[in-house]
Design an enzyme around this catalytic site. Sequence first.
Site, short mmCIF file in Angstrom:
data_model
loop_
_atom_site.label_atom_id
_atom_site.label_comp_id
_atom_site.label_asym_id
_atom_site.label_seq_id
_atom_site.Cartn_x
_atom_site.Cartn_y
_atom_site.Cartn_z
N GLY A 1 40.92 31.89 -27.33
CA GLY A 1 41.55 31.09 -28.38
C GLY A 1 41.69 31.94 -29.62
N LYS A 2 42.42 31.49 -30.56
CA LYS A 2 42.53 32.19 -31.85
C LYS A 2 43.07 31.20 -32.86
CE LYS A 2 42.07 36.57 -33.25
NZ LYS A 2 41.25 37.58 -32.57
N GLY A 3 42.75 31.42 -34.13
CA GLY A 3 43.29 30.53 -35.15
C GLY A 3 43.54 31.30 -36.41
#
Length: 455
Positions: A135-137
């Site tokens: 994931g990444k944000g």
Amino acid sequence: MTTMTRPDQKAAAPAPAPATSNHIFREVGLPEDPNNLYSQTVGSMLHGAEVMGLPHYLRLILAQPKNEIMVHFPVKMDDGSFRLFKGYRVQHNNALGPYKGGLRFHHDVHLDDVKSLAFLMTMKCSLVGVPYGGGKGGIKVDPRKHSATEMERIVRRFTTAIAHQIGPDYDIPAPDVGSNSQHMAWIADTYTFLSEIGGSNPTATVTGKPIEYGGSLGREKATGQGVVDTLCEMLPELKLEPKQCTFSVLGFGNVGSWSGKIFQDKGAKLVTVGDHTGFIKNDKGIDAHDLAVYVNKPKSEGGTGGIAGYPKAEKITKEEFYKHKVEVFIPAALEQMIQEPEAEMLNCKVVAEGANAPTTPAGERVLQRRGIEVLPAILCNAGGVTVSYFEWVQNKTFKSWDLERVDGELKKHMIAAAGRTRDARRKYKCDLRTAAYIGALERLQKAYEVRGIFP
Ligand code: GLU
């Protein structure tokens, strides 16, 4: 979803995505834009998928993230005015465990950047053998332009906006470019406050925290440590050892400075450094420890916010920086920095990718033609998430490990990941990036084979 080329990205000569990926791009609705970071990263993975014969359904699943979350939230500034911010969390895949990956705070972060970085996390976690997905944000914000009190409100309000999408067993953020352990402490505290009846240790919902608040020894330096562990493992194949190496670092933030310090401590000599403020050289050696102290000097004490003005080295041009002869070049800044012109200029034997996706496919083809070996990011910079995993395990078991244990376990993971990459290279007779993807895809394939696709 909009796909775009970064506005600050210079026009690269069109580099067609590998032909084999084109039909998958069409099937999942991806643009075939050779300059788009997401197309580039997924294109490289699909090349690996083709070489190893990955089943079609897995190529489809991995070509798009599971969830793309975009939020807008208002924050009060110190002068009483309000500003609206944009935040992201992309959850690419959770077949091997909870979504995992950092939060980028940058004024020019786009959904496609975050998608690419989330995708790379799935690959990295699989290759390095930690039980996580990817994931990444991020938040579209320049942290340097805000006071600590404004940043605290921005980070806490962003955490509130995505609180239902993260959690210690579901999605675990961490630091990335522009974010740090203080930001992670605010996230942990906000999440804990919002989930008072939640799991046994809600602070495990984020890693890269300060040591005083559930962080792990060795996490701050972990990505740089992993870069150097990978170099020490792979250099002998090129008949090199650290003591014989001069090296150059692009980007002197967390990853660049720690890679520099640790590689120097192994006997290598840092001779050129570049960052957003300029380029410097000293053939007698630049002390990475001293330079890191200089870079962190506050503006009020004469700091320039970067390497510019460092008194113990001479200022050089960008061209001189790239052309300077070194054994090892460590790009540790942003994505897509090594395009064809930079690849043509580089005068090194090995590129060790400390940053995520620093080399474009077109740039890589130039490096290959010129016989320069590339240690790909999903292998080389996997140290950060590996020690994040150790932090999470420590939080979940209410234990703390000493630095020796953290460093030792990290080394084991990095050596195993390098081994998987080498095995795939030998088996498929391919370059190291393709081999690293194959190493990651093999583990994902095995998991999908036994778990199946619901229903
Ligand atoms: N942002 C780092 C990376 O790109 C670390 C991610 C993490 O620790 O979860 O690998």
